[in-house]
Design a protein around this motif. Structure first.
Motif, PDB file in Angstrom:
ATOM      1  N   LEU A 146       0.810  -1.209   0.000  1.00 53.44           N
ATOM      2  CA  LEU A 146       0.000   0.000   0.000  1.00 53.44           C
ATOM      3  C   LEU A 146       0.850   1.269   0.000  1.00 53.44           C
ATOM      4  CD1 LEU A 146      -2.880   1.279   0.310  1.00 53.44           C
ATOM      5  CD2 LEU A 146      -2.483   1.180   2.786  1.00 53.44           C
ATOM      6  N   GLN A 147       2.028   1.208   0.648  1.00 52.63           N
ATOM      7  CA  GLN A 147       2.828   2.408   0.843  1.00 52.63           C
ATOM      8  C   GLN A 147       4.022   2.515  -0.092  1.00 52.63           C
ATOM      9  OE1 GLN A 147       3.373   3.403   5.191  1.00 52.63           O
ATOM     10  NE2 GLN A 147       2.376   1.412   5.448  1.00 52.63           N
ATOM     11  N   SER A 148       4.128   1.614  -1.040  1.00 50.97           N
ATOM     12  CA  SER A 148       5.302   1.605  -1.909  1.00 50.97           C
ATOM     13  C   SER A 148       4.896   1.567  -3.377  1.00 50.97           C
ATOM     14  CB  SER A 148       6.174   0.381  -1.597  1.00 50.97           C
ATOM     15  OG  SER A 148       7.240   0.277  -2.532  1.00 50.97           O
ATOM     16  N   PRO A 149       5.651   2.235  -4.251  1.00 53.66           N
ATOM     17  CA  PRO A 149       5.344   2.190  -5.683  1.00 53.66           C
ATOM     18  C   PRO A 149       5.788   0.894  -6.352  1.00 53.66           C
ATOM     19  CG  PRO A 149       7.302   3.511  -5.325  1.00 53.66           C
ATOM     20  CD  PRO A 149       6.768   3.152  -3.958  1.00 53.66           C
ATOM     21  N   ARG A 150       6.377  -0.003  -5.569  1.00 59.59           N
ATOM     22  CA  ARG A 150       6.901  -1.246  -6.126  1.00 59.59           C
ATOM     23  C   ARG A 150       6.791  -2.344  -5.072  1.00 59.59           C
ATOM     24  NH1 ARG A 150      11.928  -2.688  -9.383  1.00 59.59           N
ATOM     25  NH2 ARG A 150      12.750  -4.588  -8.432  1.00 59.59           N
ATOM     26  N   ASP A 189      -2.985 -17.388   4.625  1.00 63.67           N
ATOM     27  CA  ASP A 189      -1.843 -16.534   4.293  1.00 63.67           C
ATOM     28  C   ASP A 189      -1.994 -16.077   2.857  1.00 63.67           C
ATOM     29  OD1 ASP A 189      -0.063 -16.532   6.657  1.00 63.67           O
ATOM     30  OD2 ASP A 189      -0.057 -18.695   6.320  1.00 63.67           O
ATOM     31  N   LYS A 190      -1.727 -14.783   2.611  1.00 65.68           N
ATOM     32  CA  LYS A 190      -1.863 -14.299   1.244  1.00 65.68           C
ATOM     33  C   LYS A 190      -0.957 -13.112   0.979  1.00 65.68           C
ATOM     34  CE  LYS A 190      -6.292 -13.624   1.474  1.00 65.68           C
ATOM     35  NZ  LYS A 190      -6.613 -14.091   2.820  1.00 65.68           N
ATOM     36  N   TRP A 191      -0.433 -13.080  -0.237  1.00 67.11           N
ATOM     37  CA  TRP A 191       0.269 -11.910  -0.737  1.00 67.11           C
ATOM     38  C   TRP A 191      -0.764 -10.960  -1.343  1.00 67.11           C
ATOM     39  CZ3 TRP A 191       5.426 -11.498   0.195  1.00 67.11           C
ATOM     40  CH2 TRP A 191       6.129 -12.663   0.491  1.00 67.11           C
ATOM     41  N   THR A 192      -0.441  -9.677  -1.341  1.00 65.11           N
ATOM     42  CA  THR A 192      -1.270  -8.669  -1.988  1.00 65.11           C
ATOM     43  C   THR A 192      -0.765  -8.456  -3.411  1.00 65.11           C
ATOM     44  OG1 THR A 192      -1.802  -7.538   0.084  1.00 65.11           O
ATOM     45  CG2 THR A 192      -1.979  -6.251  -1.941  1.00 65.11           C
ATOM     46  N   LEU A 193      -1.655  -8.622  -4.401  1.00 57.52           N
ATOM     47  CA  LEU A 193      -1.273  -8.509  -5.805  1.00 57.52           C
ATOM     48  C   LEU A 193      -1.956  -7.295  -6.441  1.00 57.52           C
ATOM     49  CD1 LEU A 193      -1.521 -12.224  -7.021  1.00 57.52           C
ATOM     50  CD2 LEU A 193       0.500 -10.964  -6.269  1.00 57.52           C
ATOM     51  N   PRO A 194      -1.192  -6.370  -7.011  1.00 55.39           N
ATOM     52  CA  PRO A 194      -1.809  -5.263  -7.738  1.00 55.39           C
ATOM     53  C   PRO A 194      -2.562  -5.754  -8.973  1.00 55.39           C
ATOM     54  CG  PRO A 194       0.433  -4.699  -7.101  1.00 55.39           C
ATOM     55  CD  PRO A 194       0.259  -6.171  -6.832  1.00 55.39           C
ATOM     56  N   PHE A 195      -3.619  -5.048  -9.314  1.00 56.49           N
ATOM     57  CA  PHE A 195      -4.432  -5.330 -10.498  1.00 56.49           C
ATOM     58  C   PHE A 195      -4.218  -4.184 -11.486  1.00 56.49           C
ATOM     59  CE2 PHE A 195      -7.914  -5.372 -13.341  1.00 56.49           C
ATOM     60  CZ  PHE A 195      -8.570  -6.589 -13.279  1.00 56.49           C
ATOM     61  N   GLY A 196      -3.728  -4.523 -12.697  1.00 55.42           N
ATOM     62  CA  GLY A 196      -3.506  -3.525 -13.735  1.00 55.42           C
ATOM     63  C   GLY A 196      -2.135  -2.890 -13.695  1.00 55.42           C
ATOM     64  N   ALA A 197      -1.166  -3.521 -13.041  1.00 59.00           N
ATOM     65  CA  ALA A 197       0.174  -2.967 -12.899  1.00 59.00           C
ATOM     66  C   ALA A 197       1.144  -3.624 -13.880  1.00 59.00           C
ATOM     67  CB  ALA A 197       0.664  -3.162 -11.462  1.00 59.00           C
ATOM     68  N   ARG A 198       2.307  -3.021 -14.029  1.00 59.88           N
ATOM     69  CA  ARG A 198       3.369  -3.616 -14.831  1.00 59.88           C
ATOM     70  C   ARG A 198       4.142  -4.611 -13.982  1.00 59.88           C
ATOM     71  NH1 ARG A 198       2.969  -4.245 -19.698  1.00 59.88           N
ATOM     72  NH2 ARG A 198       5.235  -4.563 -19.813  1.00 59.88           N
ATOM     73  N   ALA A 199       4.477  -5.760 -14.563  1.00 61.27           N
ATOM     74  CA  ALA A 199       5.138  -6.805 -13.792  1.00 61.27           C
ATOM     75  C   ALA A 199       6.192  -7.522 -14.621  1.00 61.27           C
ATOM     76  CB  ALA A 199       4.106  -7.818 -13.285  1.00 61.27           C
ATOM     77  N   VAL A 200       7.199  -7.977 -13.932  1.00 64.72           N
ATOM     78  CA  VAL A 200       8.225  -8.843 -14.501  1.00 64.72           C
ATOM     79  C   VAL A 200       8.198 -10.146 -13.716  1.00 64.72           C
ATOM     80  CG1 VAL A 200      10.683  -9.153 -14.968  1.00 64.72           C
ATOM     81  CG2 VAL A 200       9.661  -6.866 -15.133  1.00 64.72           C
ATOM     82  N   GLY A 252       3.852   0.525 -10.750  1.00 63.27           N
ATOM     83  CA  GLY A 252       2.855   1.266 -11.508  1.00 63.27           C
ATOM     84  C   GLY A 252       1.420   1.009 -11.095  1.00 63.27           C
ATOM     85  N   TYR A 253       1.170   0.911  -9.795  1.00 60.26           N
ATOM     86  CA  TYR A 253      -0.179   0.681  -9.273  1.00 60.26           C
ATOM     87  C   TYR A 253      -0.493   1.783  -8.244  1.00 60.26           C
ATOM     88  CZ  TYR A 253       2.711  -1.415  -5.608  1.00 60.26           C
ATOM     89  OH  TYR A 253       3.668  -1.644  -4.640  1.00 60.26           O
ATOM     90  N   PRO A 254      -1.763   1.982  -7.897  1.00 61.42           N
ATOM     91  CA  PRO A 254      -2.098   2.992  -6.892  1.00 61.42           C
ATOM     92  C   PRO A 254      -1.493   2.646  -5.526  1.00 61.42           C
ATOM     93  CG  PRO A 254      -4.061   2.290  -8.103  1.00 61.42           C
ATOM     94  CD  PRO A 254      -2.969   1.330  -8.445  1.00 61.42           C
ATOM     95  N   TYR A 255      -0.918   3.660  -4.887  1.00 62.97           N
ATOM     96  CA  TYR A 255      -0.346   3.458  -3.546  1.00 62.97           C
ATOM     97  C   TYR A 255      -0.401   4.774  -2.796  1.00 62.97           C
ATOM     98  CZ  TYR A 255       3.921   5.895  -4.944  1.00 62.97           C
ATOM     99  OH  TYR A 255       4.821   6.852  -5.366  1.00 62.97           O
ATOM    100  N   LYS A 256      -0.094   4.711  -1.501  1.00 61.51           N
ATOM    101  CA  LYS A 256      -0.117   5.897  -0.643  1.00 61.51           C
ATOM    102  C   LYS A 256       1.308   6.190  -0.184  1.00 61.51           C
ATOM    103  CE  LYS A 256      -3.177   7.791   0.266  1.00 61.51           C
ATOM    104  NZ  LYS A 256      -3.906   8.877  -0.456  1.00 61.51           N
ATOM    105  N   ALA A 257       1.901   7.235  -0.725  1.00 53.83           N
ATOM    106  CA  ALA A 257       3.285   7.576  -0.392  1.00 53.83           C
ATOM    107  C   ALA A 257       3.401   8.046   1.057  1.00 53.83           C
ATOM    108  CB  ALA A 257       3.778   8.667  -1.345  1.00 53.83           C
TER     109      ALA A 257
END
Length: 309
Positions: free
Chosen positions: A154-158, A279-290, A304-309
């Motif tokens: 939530l708090q990071s752009p990556r 247990d679960k990881w949080t996965l962005p929807f609509g982001a760029r991924a490698v 490249g997903y919405p986050y709170k700086a």
């Protein structure tokens, strides 16, 4: 986690039967310093839904009201079923206008998949496929990894995720748009304007409580409808809750997935915990991924997903 956020609860699907879990979740968020709004939605019940269609759509459409400040986070309280009936009633134009320059972050999983798909297909609004109030933050035992990774994302752009794959996983390197969600929810949108058309996608899918043959059938539905033709890879999450009957003759979820992987024509990566499950990881929807897989370990780098700086 040092920042404090304003979190608005929404209830687009089933009602919250476990009121104690609701209260635990709200209290945990408040104890961490966050402001929790919209708590009235946990008390709404209409048939098997958390309110009427109009009430549940209004939870989302209020975000389009320019006279109301947007919260930092919009969190679904619960999944189940019911969000699909709201799609024709959402204010996509208004939501698009509010979110174009906003860092308000929507989060949920399961049935919330249809909301995420619709908002991305119609407005290109990204979101997070992650924990919800009742089954995650309100669980009797709070899973540290689930809590930690959600706030980090939530708090990071990556965000970086790595996991061990089952034996026999082939090495892979690919890049694309990360998206997906609950398998039956995705299939319910095939042929509608609410399923995003994503080129060069990395599609993640998960499911719970569906028999192995139904999981296999839905995966084929994604393939035969053309959805998989534009995907670079599939990431399979938890697919538990199956029963094996005498008629199955040993056919189980492993057979179903092996059969599908051999037929689908694109790489299938397994072993990541997301969606349903403790247990679960949080996965962005609509982001760029490698996505990289080497020597039995997968790594997903997302930005490249919405986050709170």
């Amino acid at each position: 986690m040092s920042k404090r956020f304003e979190i608005r609860l929404i209830a687009p699907s089933g009602y919250a039967e476990d009121r104690a879990a609701c209260q635990r979740g709200i209290e945990r968020l408040q104890a961490a310093g966050h402001t929790v709004l919209g708590t009235h939605v946990v008390d709404r019940v209409s048939l098997r839904f958390a309110g009427s269609d109009a009430e549940r759509a209004a939870d989302i459409n209020q975000l389009a009201n320019p006279d109301l400040p947007l919260p930092d986070v919009v969190m679904a309280i619960h999944g189940g079923y019911g969000a699909i009936s709201l799609l024709a009633h959402l204010d996509y134009e208004g939501l698009s206008a509010r979110f174009v320059e906003s860092s308000c972050v929507l989060v949920g999983h399961g049935d919330f998949t249809v909301i995420q798909c619709a908002l991305y297909a119609r407005c290109r609004i990204g979101s997070l496929f992650g924990p919800m109030l009742v089954q995650d933050f309100g669980a009797g035992y709070l899973r540290e990894n689930t809590w930690r990774h959600f706030w980090q994302t939530l708090q990071s752009p990556r965000t970086d995720i790595s996991w061990l794959c089952p034996d026999g996983q082939q090495d892979l390197h690919t890049e694309g748009t990360l998206w997906g969600g609950n398998l039956s929810a995705l299939c319910s949108l095939i042929g509608t304007p609410y399923l995003p058309v994503i080129e060069d996608g990395i599609l993640y899918v998960e499911e719970t409580g569906e028999q192995a043959y139904r999981v296999e059938r839905m995966l084929y539905e994604l393939s035969l409808s053309g959805v998989l033709a534009t995907q670079r890879a599939i990431i399979l999450g938890g697919l538990g809750g199956q029963r094996v009957s005498e008629y199955d003759n040993g056919y189980d979820i492993e057979h179903a997935l092996d059969r599908f992987a051999a037929a689908c024509g694109i790489p299938v990566v397994r072993g990541l915990a997301f969606g349903h499950g403790q247990d679960k990881w949080t996965l962005p929807f609509g982001a760029r991924a490698v996505l990289d897989v080497a020597d039995g370990t997968a790594e997903l780098l997302v930005s490249g997903y919405p986050y709170k700086a």
